[in-house]
Design a protein around this motif. Sequence first.
Motif, PDB file in Angstrom:
ATOM      1  N   MET A   1      76.014  -3.408 -37.069  1.00 48.88           N
ATOM      2  CA  MET A   1      76.936  -4.516 -37.293  1.00 48.88           C
ATOM      3  C   MET A   1      76.395  -5.475 -38.353  1.00 48.88           C
ATOM      4  N   LYS A   2      75.078  -5.647 -38.379  1.00 50.53           N
ATOM      5  CA  LYS A   2      74.477  -6.489 -39.411  1.00 50.53           C
ATOM      6  C   LYS A   2      74.748  -5.916 -40.793  1.00 50.53           C
ATOM      7  N   ALA A   3      74.562  -4.604 -40.943  1.00 56.63           N
ATOM      8  CA  ALA A   3      74.758  -3.976 -42.241  1.00 56.63           C
ATOM      9  C   ALA A   3      76.230  -3.904 -42.625  1.00 56.63           C
ATOM     10  N   ARG A   4      77.105  -3.725 -41.641  1.00 58.06           N
ATOM     11  CA  ARG A   4      78.518  -3.532 -41.940  1.00 58.06           C
ATOM     12  C   ARG A   4      79.265  -4.846 -42.104  1.00 58.06           C
ATOM     13  N   THR A   5      79.035  -5.794 -41.191  1.00 52.42           N
ATOM     14  CA  THR A   5      79.821  -7.029 -41.193  1.00 52.42           C
ATOM     15  C   THR A   5      78.999  -8.269 -41.496  1.00 52.42           C
ATOM     16  N   GLY A   6      77.664  -8.157 -41.493  1.00 52.45           N
ATOM     17  CA  GLY A   6      76.828  -9.328 -41.718  1.00 52.45           C
ATOM     18  C   GLY A   6      76.591 -10.157 -40.476  1.00 52.45           C
ATOM     19  N   ALA A   7      76.971  -9.648 -39.300  1.00 53.16           N
ATOM     20  CA  ALA A   7      76.762 -10.385 -38.053  1.00 53.16           C
ATOM     21  C   ALA A   7      75.268 -10.554 -37.794  1.00 53.16           C
ATOM     22  N   HIS A   8      74.901 -11.697 -37.226  1.00 51.33           N
ATOM     23  CA  HIS A   8      73.485 -11.983 -37.001  1.00 51.33           C
ATOM     24  C   HIS A   8      72.918 -11.020 -35.963  1.00 51.33           C
ATOM     25  N   GLU A   9      71.766 -10.437 -36.280  1.00 48.40           N
ATOM     26  CA  GLU A   9      71.211  -9.398 -35.422  1.00 48.40           C
ATOM     27  C   GLU A   9      70.775  -9.924 -34.059  1.00 48.40           C
ATOM     28  N   VAL A  10      70.316 -11.168 -33.995  1.00 47.45           N
ATOM     29  CA  VAL A  10      69.896 -11.716 -32.703  1.00 47.45           C
ATOM     30  C   VAL A  10      71.096 -11.876 -31.777  1.00 47.45           C
ATOM     31  N   ILE A  11      72.196 -12.397 -32.315  1.00 44.65           N
ATOM     32  CA  ILE A  11      73.392 -12.605 -31.500  1.00 44.65           C
ATOM     33  C   ILE A  11      73.964 -11.271 -31.024  1.00 44.65           C
ATOM     34  N   THR A  12      74.073 -10.309 -31.927  1.00 43.53           N
ATOM     35  CA  THR A  12      74.671  -9.029 -31.548  1.00 43.53           C
ATOM     36  C   THR A  12      73.813  -8.278 -30.533  1.00 43.53           C
ATOM     37  N   THR A  13      72.493  -8.323 -30.690  1.00 45.98           N
ATOM     38  CA  THR A  13      71.644  -7.613 -29.731  1.00 45.98           C
ATOM     39  C   THR A  13      71.652  -8.289 -28.365  1.00 45.98           C
ATOM     40  N   ILE A  14      71.747  -9.616 -28.333  1.00 52.00           N
ATOM     41  CA  ILE A  14      71.864 -10.300 -27.046  1.00 52.00           C
ATOM     42  C   ILE A  14      73.173  -9.903 -26.359  1.00 52.00           C
ATOM     43  N   MET A  15      74.249  -9.795 -27.132  1.00 51.16           N
ATOM     44  CA  MET A  15      75.529  -9.384 -26.559  1.00 51.16           C
ATOM     45  C   MET A  15      75.485  -7.946 -26.061  1.00 51.16           C
ATOM     46  N   LEU A  16      74.662  -7.114 -26.691  1.00 49.72           N
ATOM     47  CA  LEU A  16      74.551  -5.715 -26.273  1.00 49.72           C
ATOM     48  C   LEU A  16      73.614  -5.536 -25.078  1.00 49.72           C
ATOM     49  N   ASN A  17      72.944  -6.604 -24.654  1.00 47.17           N
ATOM     50  CA  ASN A  17      72.042  -6.497 -23.509  1.00 47.17           C
ATOM     51  C   ASN A  17      72.770  -6.020 -22.258  1.00 47.17           C
ATOM     52  N   SER A  18      73.969  -6.531 -22.037  1.00 47.90           N
ATOM     53  CA  SER A  18      74.727  -6.144 -20.841  1.00 47.90           C
ATOM     54  C   SER A  18      75.080  -4.661 -20.877  1.00 47.90           C
ATOM     55  N   ILE A  19      75.454  -4.174 -22.055  1.00 46.96           N
ATOM     56  CA  ILE A  19      75.776  -2.748 -22.179  1.00 46.96           C
ATOM     57  C   ILE A  19      74.547  -1.901 -21.869  1.00 46.96           C
ATOM     58  N   ALA A  20      73.407  -2.292 -22.425  1.00 45.53           N
ATOM     59  CA  ALA A  20      72.177  -1.544 -22.167  1.00 45.53           C
ATOM     60  C   ALA A  20      71.781  -1.615 -20.694  1.00 45.53           C
ATOM     61  N   SER A  21      71.957  -2.779 -20.074  1.00 44.55           N
ATOM     62  CA  SER A  21      71.591  -2.936 -18.662  1.00 44.55           C
ATOM     63  C   SER A  21      72.439  -2.045 -17.769  1.00 44.55           C
ATOM     64  N   PHE A  22      73.745  -2.008 -18.023  1.00 45.11           N
ATOM     65  CA  PHE A  22      74.617  -1.170 -17.201  1.00 45.11           C
ATOM     66  C   PHE A  22      74.375   0.314 -17.460  1.00 45.11           C
ATOM     67  N   LEU A  23      73.969   0.661 -18.683  1.00 47.60           N
ATOM     68  CA  LEU A  23      73.628   2.052 -18.962  1.00 47.60           C
ATOM     69  C   LEU A  23      72.395   2.469 -18.165  1.00 47.60           C
ATOM     70  N   VAL A  24      71.377   1.609 -18.145  1.00 49.83           N
ATOM     71  CA  VAL A  24      70.176   1.898 -17.355  1.00 49.83           C
ATOM     72  C   VAL A  24      70.519   1.948 -15.868  1.00 49.83           C
ATOM     73  N   LEU A  25      71.391   1.034 -15.419  1.00 53.06           N
ATOM     74  CA  LEU A  25      71.810   1.024 -14.017  1.00 53.06           C
ATOM     75  C   LEU A  25      72.467   2.340 -13.636  1.00 53.06           C
TER      76      LEU A  25
END
Length: 234
Positions: free
Chosen positions: A1-25
């Motif tokens: 997303m950083k490379a494609r849209t310029g979204a800040h990497e810290v914000i996007t990775t924090i938002m993806l934390n829930s996805i990663a957590s549920f995947l591990v769950l």
Amino acid sequence: MKARTGAHEVITTIMLNSIASFLVLWLLKTTTFQREGRPDPISKLISDEAHLPRLFGFLDGRSDLVAHSGFFVALLATYAYWYLLKRTTLGFELRATGLNSDAAKYAGMKSKSLMVVAMLLAGGFAGMAGATEVLGTYGYASTSLAGNIGFDAIAVALLGQSSPIGTLVSALLFGALQAGGRSMQANTDVPVDLIIVLRALIVMFVAAPLLVKAMFRVKSQVTAQGQTFRGWGG
């Protein structure tokens, strides 16, 4: 997303934390990974041969102080990080893209591809850190394994100015504060929250020079060589 849209990497990775957590769950609830006889999402225990060797045998009786050979893995990772950034063409391109992606693009570098490579490398280092925690400290994986390590890593990187040696030193400082904080609370009844406040103050005063400059009214002057600081006296 950083490379494609310029979204800040810290914000996007924090938002993806829930996805990663549920995947591990989900993974920890499958028969392949879930420990037999346990209804909660927790993995099977790793074999004794897979455990990372413990360091400092005199600490075996201290469950709150765990030192293992993952420390040497961290040292090797720090050296690999330094060598990659300072001694390779890829590292030069990564640093150039990080400083100014537009300038790197005009210089002929593939800035978008380099952003993806940087994220992949960062993910690899993070995965290595998680593996050493499982193999050296806990002996199993669970959804609560990581805790606040990711957020602590942001503070460690800020304190270390994103340099290999600085990040290593700041990580040792944060680790010592965390380990000592638990003992301090158990032995002296001093709340461990004091360590959290201390760590926050360290980051604020060391990694936020503009804030320190504003608080102490440090004046600056512009010279022919660029911007310099007169010092604390004004």
